[in-house]
Write an enzyme that holds these catalytic residues in place. Structure first.
Site, PDB file in Angstrom:
ATOM      1  N   TYR A   1       0.560  -1.203   0.168  1.00  0.00           N
ATOM      2  CA  TYR A   1      -0.047   0.234   0.038  1.00  0.00           C
ATOM      3  C   TYR A   1       0.285   1.330   0.690  1.00  0.00           C
ATOM      4  O   TYR A   1       0.250   2.317  -0.237  1.00  0.00           O
ATOM      5  CB  TYR A   1      -0.436   0.458   1.177  1.00  0.00           C
ATOM      6  CG  TYR A   1      -2.175  -1.106   1.147  1.00  0.00           C
ATOM      7  CD1 TYR A   1      -2.099  -2.096   0.537  1.00  0.00           C
ATOM      8  CD2 TYR A   1      -2.850  -1.332   2.189  1.00  0.00           C
ATOM      9  CE1 TYR A   1      -2.749  -2.867   0.168  1.00  0.00           C
ATOM     10  CE2 TYR A   1      -3.736  -2.954   2.429  1.00  0.00           C
ATOM     11  CZ  TYR A   1      -3.831  -2.734   1.686  1.00  0.00           C
ATOM     12  OH  TYR A   1      -3.913  -4.138   1.816  1.00  0.00           O
TER      13      TYR A   1
ATOM     14  N   HIS B   1       0.718 -11.274   3.272  1.00  0.00           N
ATOM     15  CA  HIS B   1      -0.420 -10.655   2.339  1.00  0.00           C
ATOM     16  C   HIS B   1      -1.129 -11.772   1.532  1.00  0.00           C
ATOM     17  O   HIS B   1      -2.848 -11.886   1.399  1.00  0.00           O
ATOM     18  CB  HIS B   1       0.218 -10.172   1.311  1.00  0.00           C
ATOM     19  CG  HIS B   1      -1.002  -8.993   0.893  1.00  0.00           C
ATOM     20  ND1 HIS B   1      -0.883  -7.216   0.576  1.00  0.00           N
ATOM     21  CD2 HIS B   1      -2.001  -8.687   0.521  1.00  0.00           C
ATOM     22  CE1 HIS B   1      -1.202  -6.604   0.957  1.00  0.00           C
ATOM     23  NE2 HIS B   1      -2.761  -7.263   0.276  1.00  0.00           N
TER      24      HIS B   1
HETATM   25  N1  NDP Z   1      -4.950  -8.599   2.319  1.00  0.00           N
HETATM   26  C1  NDP Z   1      -5.872  -8.091   0.480  1.00  0.00           C
HETATM   27  O1  NDP Z   1      -5.730  -8.974  -0.010  1.00  0.00           O
HETATM   28  C2  NDP Z   1      -6.813  -7.219   1.010  1.00  0.00           C
HETATM   29  C3  NDP Z   1      -6.472  -6.058   1.758  1.00  0.00           C
HETATM   30  N2  NDP Z   1      -7.737  -4.798   1.762  1.00  0.00           N
HETATM   31  C4  NDP Z   1      -7.896  -4.205   3.520  1.00  0.00           C
HETATM   32  O2  NDP Z   1      -9.566  -3.982   3.505  1.00  0.00           O
HETATM   33  C5  NDP Z   1      -9.462  -2.770   2.768  1.00  0.00           C
HETATM   34  C6  NDP Z   1     -11.104  -1.839   2.391  1.00  0.00           C
HETATM   35  O3  NDP Z   1     -11.323  -2.772   1.732  1.00  0.00           O
HETATM   36  P1  NDP Z   1     -11.649  -1.811  -0.148  1.00  0.00           P
HETATM   37  O4  NDP Z   1     -10.896  -1.768  -1.322  1.00  0.00           O
HETATM   38  O5  NDP Z   1     -10.576  -0.050   0.138  1.00  0.00           O
HETATM   39  O6  NDP Z   1     -12.998  -1.381   0.620  1.00  0.00           O
HETATM   40  P2  NDP Z   1     -14.454  -1.226   0.897  1.00  0.00           P
HETATM   41  O7  NDP Z   1     -15.395  -2.521   0.963  1.00  0.00           O
HETATM   42  O8  NDP Z   1     -13.487  -0.561   2.848  1.00  0.00           O
HETATM   43  O9  NDP Z   1     -14.510   0.107   0.419  1.00  0.00           O
HETATM   44  C7  NDP Z   1     -14.187   1.093   0.530  1.00  0.00           C
HETATM   45  C8  NDP Z   1     -14.995   1.846  -0.298  1.00  0.00           C
HETATM   46  O10 NDP Z   1     -16.437   2.984  -0.120  1.00  0.00           O
HETATM   47  C9  NDP Z   1     -16.089   3.614   0.206  1.00  0.00           C
HETATM   48  N3  NDP Z   1     -17.108   3.807   1.902  1.00  0.00           N
HETATM   49  C10 NDP Z   1     -16.490   3.808   2.764  1.00  0.00           C
HETATM   50  N4  NDP Z   1     -17.888   3.646   3.359  1.00  0.00           N
HETATM   51  C11 NDP Z   1     -18.575   4.410   3.154  1.00  0.00           C
HETATM   52  C12 NDP Z   1     -19.515   4.581   3.571  1.00  0.00           C
HETATM   53  N5  NDP Z   1     -20.522   5.091   4.623  1.00  0.00           N
HETATM   54  N6  NDP Z   1     -20.289   5.247   2.320  1.00  0.00           N
HETATM   55  C13 NDP Z   1     -20.261   5.579   1.064  1.00  0.00           C
HETATM   56  N7  NDP Z   1     -19.072   4.856   1.121  1.00  0.00           N
HETATM   57  C14 NDP Z   1     -18.375   4.485   1.825  1.00  0.00           C
HETATM   58  C15 NDP Z   1     -14.789   4.760   0.565  1.00  0.00           C
HETATM   59  O11 NDP Z   1     -15.530   5.636   0.076  1.00  0.00           O
HETATM   60  P3  NDP Z   1     -14.189   6.913   0.702  1.00  0.00           P
HETATM   61  O12 NDP Z   1     -12.886   6.352   1.079  1.00  0.00           O
HETATM   62  O13 NDP Z   1     -14.855   8.647  -0.376  1.00  0.00           O
HETATM   63  O14 NDP Z   1     -15.472   7.395   1.744  1.00  0.00           O
HETATM   64  C16 NDP Z   1     -14.321   3.527  -0.575  1.00  0.00           C
HETATM   65  O15 NDP Z   1     -14.460   4.125  -1.716  1.00  0.00           O
HETATM   66  C17 NDP Z   1      -8.600  -1.935   2.488  1.00  0.00           C
HETATM   67  O16 NDP Z   1      -8.355  -0.753   2.144  1.00  0.00           O
HETATM   68  C18 NDP Z   1      -6.971  -2.736   2.908  1.00  0.00           C
HETATM   69  O17 NDP Z   1      -6.940  -2.529   3.612  1.00  0.00           O
HETATM   70  C19 NDP Z   1      -8.048  -4.634   0.616  1.00  0.00           C
HETATM   71  C20 NDP Z   1      -8.484  -5.575  -0.621  1.00  0.00           C
HETATM   72  C21 NDP Z   1      -7.298  -6.820  -0.568  1.00  0.00           C
HETATM   73  O1  LIG Z   2      -5.579  -4.357  -1.645  1.00  0.00           O
HETATM   74  C1  LIG Z   2      -4.901  -5.280  -1.359  1.00  0.00           C
HETATM   75  O2  LIG Z   2      -4.613  -5.650  -0.639  1.00  0.00           O
HETATM   76  C2  LIG Z   2      -4.708  -6.803  -2.534  1.00  0.00           C
HETATM   77  O3  LIG Z   2      -4.158  -7.470  -2.168  1.00  0.00           O
HETATM   78  C3  LIG Z   2      -5.771  -6.417  -4.091  1.00  0.00           C
HETATM   79  O4  LIG Z   2      -4.456  -5.493  -4.996  1.00  0.00           O
HETATM   80  C4  LIG Z   2      -6.225  -7.541  -4.249  1.00  0.00           C
HETATM   81  O5  LIG Z   2      -5.845  -8.293  -4.357  1.00  0.00           O
HETATM   82  C5  LIG Z   2      -7.459  -7.912  -4.986  1.00  0.00           C
HETATM   83  O6  LIG Z   2      -7.418  -6.226  -5.359  1.00  0.00           O
HETATM   84  C6  LIG Z   2      -7.386  -8.606  -5.415  1.00  0.00           C
HETATM   85  O7  LIG Z   2      -8.016  -9.068  -6.710  1.00  0.00           O
END
Ligand code: NDP
Ligand SMILES: O=C(O)C(=O)[C@@H](O)[C@H](O)C(=O)CO
Length: 277
Positions: free
Chosen positions: A51, A109
């Site tokens: 990130y 990860h």
């Molecule tokens: N281990 C892995 O492989 C992965 C881990 N992650 C982790 O999971 C976390 C969360 O997942 P993420 O992919 O960010 O998606 P989320 O499902 O948390 O959605 C985030 C989106 O929703 C919007 N949002 C958040 N709260 C609200 C609300 N109350 N009303 C309307 N819109 C809202 C945000 O916009 P805004 O910011 O404008 O409010 C953003 O566009 C990541 O940030 C990361 O830390 C994610 C993907 C993969």
């Molecule tokens: O955001 C993360 O932590 C991820 O690992 C993402 O990039 C994730 O790989 C994903 O979105 C897979 O489709």
């Protein structure tokens, strides 16, 4: 400020029922957003080497003014750092970027099975924990077979598995495995990245009371299925909204109706094939 309840991990650590995702939060605005999340009441912060915001997370921890032990800082080993020596080096580099002397929750990860180094990576994490550089150790995007293998080859089970989980992909069977083996489920992209999920009628129908939004219905569903969601928001108001899900309860039928939205993974991130370096 909202007081977020906790559960106890298999290693005895108190772990919030809702945490904060930081993907995409970078630079001064990113740090400000993370500080505001801590001020809203979040105590679990989710970062990763990939990130490119470990510096922002560490800075937010210092600016929060909270006692260090009140926060759980998570970071994750990227695929390019798999292997025993590589993982140890990666941990020290993360600590330097965070500017902290301990990673509270350290995750692999992605398993990257074609590289086949996640067991060696896990051995390094076990040793880092023994040395006190890391407190809790877990994984992300691991399947049941991969978890079985980690335990079979090292005798140590992860305390957390952070996986894609939302009403479109409820992962019932993996959650049941976690419950049996003392693994806490963490839900990534818990809001399905604000896709059409929030406009689903079954969600909207439950969000008719004042003070209960569609987002809160979804996050409450995570809490009631026994998973810790880590929603990301850059906005203070939404951060508060997302943490404020402990003043109402869904019935079992309502939880089941939301789970029936199941359609599968949304982004093709199958741990058996996805490679993330
Ligand atoms: N281990 C892995 O492989 C992965 C881990 N992650 C982790 O999971 C976390 C969360 O997942 P993420 O992919 O960010 O998606 P989320 O499902 O948390 O959605 C985030 C989106 O929703 C919007 N949002 C958040 N709260 C609200 C609300 N109350 N009303 C309307 N819109 C809202 C945000 O916009 P805004 O910011 O404008 O409010 C953003 O566009 C990541 O940030 C990361 O830390 C994610 C993907 C993969
Ligand atoms: O955001 C993360 O932590 C991820 O690992 C993402 O990039 C994730 O790989 C994903 O979105 C897979 O489709």
């Amino acid at each position: 400020m909202i007081s977020i309840p906790t559960v106890t991990l298999a290693d005895g650590v108190s772990f919030p029922e809702v945490g904060f995702g930081t993907y995409g939060l970078r630079g001064d605005d990113g740090t400000d957003a993370i500080v505001s999340a801590v001020q809203a009441g979040y105590r679990l912060l989710d970062s990763a080497v990939n990130y490119e915001n470990e510096g922002e997370v560490g800075e937010a921890v210092r600016r929060s003014g909270l006692d260090r032990d009140e926060l759980i800082v998570t970071t994750k080993i990227p695929g390019r750092d798999h292997g025993y020596d590589e993982a140890r080096r990666s941990a020290h580099e993360s600590l330097d970027r965070l500017g902290l002397d301990r990673i509270d929750l350290y995750l692999i990860h992605w398993p990257n099975p074609s590289v086949d180094k996640y067991v060696d990576t896990w051995r390094a994490m076990i040793d880092l924990r023994a040395e006190g550089l890391v407190r809790s150790i877990g994984v992300s995007n691991f399947t049941e077979a991969m978890l079985d293998r980690l335990h079979g080859e090292t005798g140590v089970m992860p305390v957390v598995n952070q996986v894609e989980l939302h009403p479109y992909f409820p992962q019932a069977s993996l959650r049941a495995y976690h419950a049996t083996h003392g693994i806490r489920t963490e839900s990534w992209s818990p809001l399905a990245r604000r896709s059409e999920l929030l406009s689903e009628p079954v969600i909207g129908d439950l969000a008719t009371e004042p003070g209960i939004s569609p987002t809160q219905v979804v996050l409450r569903w995570h809490v009631q299925v026994g998973a810790t969601p880590i929603p990301k928001s850059a906005h203070a108001g939404r951060q508060r909204e997302n943490a404020d899900v402990f003043g109402f309860t869904l019935t079992d039928d309502q939880v089941a109706a939301i789970s029936a939205l199941e359609r599968g993974r949304l982004w093709g991130g199958d741990p058996n094939t996805h490679e993330e370096m």
